[in-house]
Design a protein around this motif. Structure first.
Motif, PDB file in Angstrom:
ATOM      1  N   GLN A  18       0.825  -1.207   0.000  1.00 55.53           N
ATOM      2  CA  GLN A  18       0.000   0.000   0.000  1.00 55.53           C
ATOM      3  C   GLN A  18       0.860   1.259   0.000  1.00 55.53           C
ATOM      4  O   GLN A  18       0.500   2.255  -0.636  1.00 55.53           O
ATOM      5  CB  GLN A  18      -0.956  -0.009   1.194  1.00 55.53           C
ATOM      6  N   SER A  19       2.010   1.203   0.662  1.00 58.26           N
ATOM      7  CA  SER A  19       2.899   2.377   0.640  1.00 58.26           C
ATOM      8  C   SER A  19       3.486   2.591  -0.753  1.00 58.26           C
ATOM      9  O   SER A  19       3.672   3.727  -1.181  1.00 58.26           O
ATOM     10  CB  SER A  19       4.016   2.236   1.688  1.00 58.26           C
ATOM     11  N   ILE A  20       3.747   1.515  -1.474  1.00 59.52           N
ATOM     12  CA  ILE A  20       4.227   1.616  -2.858  1.00 59.52           C
ATOM     13  C   ILE A  20       3.123   2.197  -3.745  1.00 59.52           C
ATOM     14  O   ILE A  20       3.381   3.005  -4.626  1.00 59.52           O
ATOM     15  CB  ILE A  20       4.648   0.234  -3.410  1.00 59.52           C
ATOM     16  N   ALA A  21       1.891   1.767  -3.507  1.00 54.74           N
ATOM     17  CA  ALA A  21       0.763   2.146  -4.365  1.00 54.74           C
ATOM     18  C   ALA A  21       0.435   3.631  -4.277  1.00 54.74           C
ATOM     19  O   ALA A  21      -0.129   4.199  -5.218  1.00 54.74           O
ATOM     20  CB  ALA A  21      -0.466   1.309  -4.014  1.00 54.74           C
ATOM     21  N   GLY A  22       0.757   4.271  -3.169  1.00 52.04           N
ATOM     22  CA  GLY A  22       0.497   5.706  -3.050  1.00 52.04           C
ATOM     23  C   GLY A  22      -0.980   6.020  -3.152  1.00 52.04           C
ATOM     24  O   GLY A  22      -1.781   5.507  -2.379  1.00 52.04           O
ATOM     25  N   THR A  42      12.425 -14.929   0.142  1.00 53.71           N
ATOM     26  CA  THR A  42      12.984 -13.670  -0.370  1.00 53.71           C
ATOM     27  C   THR A  42      12.684 -13.496  -1.850  1.00 53.71           C
ATOM     28  O   THR A  42      12.335 -12.399  -2.301  1.00 53.71           O
ATOM     29  CB  THR A  42      14.500 -13.618  -0.117  1.00 53.71           C
ATOM     30  N   LEU A  43      12.795 -14.581  -2.613  1.00 49.92           N
ATOM     31  CA  LEU A  43      12.505 -14.495  -4.049  1.00 49.92           C
ATOM     32  C   LEU A  43      11.019 -14.273  -4.299  1.00 49.92           C
ATOM     33  O   LEU A  43      10.643 -13.509  -5.195  1.00 49.92           O
ATOM     34  CB  LEU A  43      12.999 -15.744  -4.774  1.00 49.92           C
ATOM     35  N   LEU A  44      10.163 -14.917  -3.508  1.00 45.82           N
ATOM     36  CA  LEU A  44       8.721 -14.710  -3.661  1.00 45.82           C
ATOM     37  C   LEU A  44       8.364 -13.256  -3.359  1.00 45.82           C
ATOM     38  O   LEU A  44       7.569 -12.642  -4.074  1.00 45.82           O
ATOM     39  CB  LEU A  44       7.944 -15.664  -2.751  1.00 45.82           C
ATOM     40  N   GLU A  45       8.974 -12.688  -2.334  1.00 44.51           N
ATOM     41  CA  GLU A  45       8.734 -11.281  -2.014  1.00 44.51           C
ATOM     42  C   GLU A  45       9.199 -10.379  -3.152  1.00 44.51           C
ATOM     43  O   GLU A  45       8.515  -9.429  -3.529  1.00 44.51           O
ATOM     44  CB  GLU A  45       9.447 -10.902  -0.718  1.00 44.51           C
ATOM     45  N   SER A  46      10.334 -10.681  -3.730  1.00 45.69           N
ATOM     46  CA  SER A  46      10.842  -9.906  -4.865  1.00 45.69           C
ATOM     47  C   SER A  46       9.893 -10.000  -6.056  1.00 45.69           C
ATOM     48  O   SER A  46       9.626  -8.997  -6.731  1.00 45.69           O
ATOM     49  CB  SER A  46      12.237 -10.396  -5.255  1.00 45.69           C
ATOM     50  N   LEU A  47       9.357 -11.178  -6.307  1.00 43.85           N
ATOM     51  CA  LEU A  47       8.412 -11.371  -7.413  1.00 43.85           C
ATOM     52  C   LEU A  47       7.182 -10.486  -7.211  1.00 43.85           C
ATOM     53  O   LEU A  47       6.792  -9.735  -8.123  1.00 43.85           O
ATOM     54  CB  LEU A  47       8.014 -12.852  -7.482  1.00 43.85           C
ATOM     55  N   VAL A  48       6.588 -10.546  -6.021  1.00 42.12           N
ATOM     56  CA  VAL A  48       5.378  -9.751  -5.748  1.00 42.12           C
ATOM     57  C   VAL A  48       5.697  -8.257  -5.829  1.00 42.12           C
ATOM     58  O   VAL A  48       4.961  -7.488  -6.453  1.00 42.12           O
ATOM     59  CB  VAL A  48       4.770 -10.121  -4.377  1.00 42.12           C
ATOM     60  N   ASN A  49       6.801  -7.843  -5.221  1.00 37.31           N
ATOM     61  CA  ASN A  49       7.186  -6.426  -5.248  1.00 37.31           C
ATOM     62  C   ASN A  49       7.377  -5.932  -6.673  1.00 37.31           C
ATOM     63  O   ASN A  49       6.922  -4.833  -7.026  1.00 37.31           O
ATOM     64  CB  ASN A  49       8.453  -6.185  -4.439  1.00 37.31           C
ATOM     65  N   ASN A  50       8.048  -6.706  -7.507  1.00 39.46           N
ATOM     66  CA  ASN A  50       8.276  -6.296  -8.892  1.00 39.46           C
ATOM     67  C   ASN A  50       6.967  -6.174  -9.660  1.00 39.46           C
ATOM     68  O   ASN A  50       6.792  -5.237 -10.449  1.00 39.46           O
ATOM     69  CB  ASN A  50       9.233  -7.250  -9.600  1.00 39.46           C
ATOM     70  N   LEU A  51       6.042  -7.092  -9.448  1.00 40.60           N
ATOM     71  CA  LEU A  51       4.754  -7.008 -10.136  1.00 40.60           C
ATOM     72  C   LEU A  51       3.958  -5.793  -9.681  1.00 40.60           C
ATOM     73  O   LEU A  51       3.336  -5.111 -10.499  1.00 40.60           O
ATOM     74  CB  LEU A  51       3.947  -8.289  -9.926  1.00 40.60           C
ATOM     75  N   VAL A  52       3.989  -5.490  -8.388  1.00 35.67           N
ATOM     76  CA  VAL A  52       3.240  -4.338  -7.888  1.00 35.67           C
ATOM     77  C   VAL A  52       3.900  -3.031  -8.329  1.00 35.67           C
ATOM     78  O   VAL A  52       3.206  -2.099  -8.757  1.00 35.67           O
ATOM     79  CB  VAL A  52       3.060  -4.412  -6.354  1.00 35.67           C
ATOM     80  N   VAL A  53       5.220  -2.944  -8.256  1.00 35.94           N
ATOM     81  CA  VAL A  53       5.919  -1.736  -8.734  1.00 35.94           C
ATOM     82  C   VAL A  53       5.598  -1.505 -10.206  1.00 35.94           C
ATOM     83  O   VAL A  53       5.341  -0.373 -10.637  1.00 35.94           O
ATOM     84  CB  VAL A  53       7.442  -1.842  -8.503  1.00 35.94           C
ATOM     85  N   ASN A  54       5.580  -2.558 -10.994  1.00 33.79           N
ATOM     86  CA  ASN A  54       5.236  -2.462 -12.406  1.00 33.79           C
ATOM     87  C   ASN A  54       3.801  -1.935 -12.572  1.00 33.79           C
ATOM     88  O   ASN A  54       3.538  -1.068 -13.407  1.00 33.79           O
ATOM     89  CB  ASN A  54       5.382  -3.842 -13.056  1.00 33.79           C
ATOM     90  N   ALA A  55       2.881  -2.449 -11.737  1.00 35.80           N
ATOM     91  CA  ALA A  55       1.482  -2.007 -11.803  1.00 35.80           C
ATOM     92  C   ALA A  55       1.346  -0.534 -11.414  1.00 35.80           C
ATOM     93  O   ALA A  55       0.504   0.179 -11.961  1.00 35.80           O
ATOM     94  CB  ALA A  55       0.617  -2.878 -10.891  1.00 35.80           C
ATOM     95  N   VAL A  56       2.179  -0.073 -10.496  1.00 31.22           N
ATOM     96  CA  VAL A  56       2.160   1.339 -10.101  1.00 31.22           C
ATOM     97  C   VAL A  56       2.694   2.209 -11.232  1.00 31.22           C
ATOM     98  O   VAL A  56       2.095   3.224 -11.602  1.00 31.22           O
ATOM     99  CB  VAL A  56       2.980   1.558  -8.807  1.00 31.22           C
TER     100      VAL A  56
END
Length: 137
Positions: A18-22, A42-56
């Motif tokens: 949610q903090s990434i999503a602004g 750690t890799l699963l977290e990176s996967l989710v973070n990358n997908l959400v950053v991309n969506a933002v």
């Protein structure tokens, strides 16, 4: 490697996501709350973070991001004013659909590499004005 209950893992990540999503609206729909995956945390977290950053990055102001867990899949979708992406190229390193878009073009390549490492698949489709990335476990 460990067994990770996906919805619990995503719930733990939600404040950070949610903090990434602004100013974007982040929605979660977990129709399969019992889904457990064997993964490197750690890799699963990176996967989710990358997908959400991309969506933002590819969203519009006051847009929406959806996280859906259903069956053996995680789908991250986002609204956008941009047209469909080239599904043959988006997972390549350094690919950026436009110079207007920030980033180095590695996020989706990292997502694909994490999926390959775990034996998962990732796919992209554009439907009803939404960019959708689906990881199949």
């Amino acid at each position: 490697m460990e067994d990770i209950r996906l919805t619990r893992f995503l719930d733990e990540l939600t404040p950070f996501l949610q903090s990434i999503a602004g100013d974007l609206f982040l929605y979660e729909e977990f129709t399969d709350s019992a889904l457990t995956v064997r993964a490197n945390r750690t890799l699963l977290e990176s996967l989710v973070n990358n997908l959400v950053v991309n969506a933002v990055r590819h969203n519009r102001p006051k847009g929406e991001i959806y996280l859906l867990v259903s069956g053996r899949e995680l789908t991250v979708s986002n609204t956008s004013d941009e047209p469909a992406l080239d599904a043959r190229l988006i997972f390549n390193r350094f690919y950026r659909p436009s110079e207007k878009v920030k980033g180095n073009g590695l996020g989706l390549a990292i997502v694909r590499a994490i999926c390959e490492y775990h034996g998962w698949t990732v796919a992209y489709r554009y439907e009803e004005g939404m960019h959708r990335f689906t990881v199949r476990f």
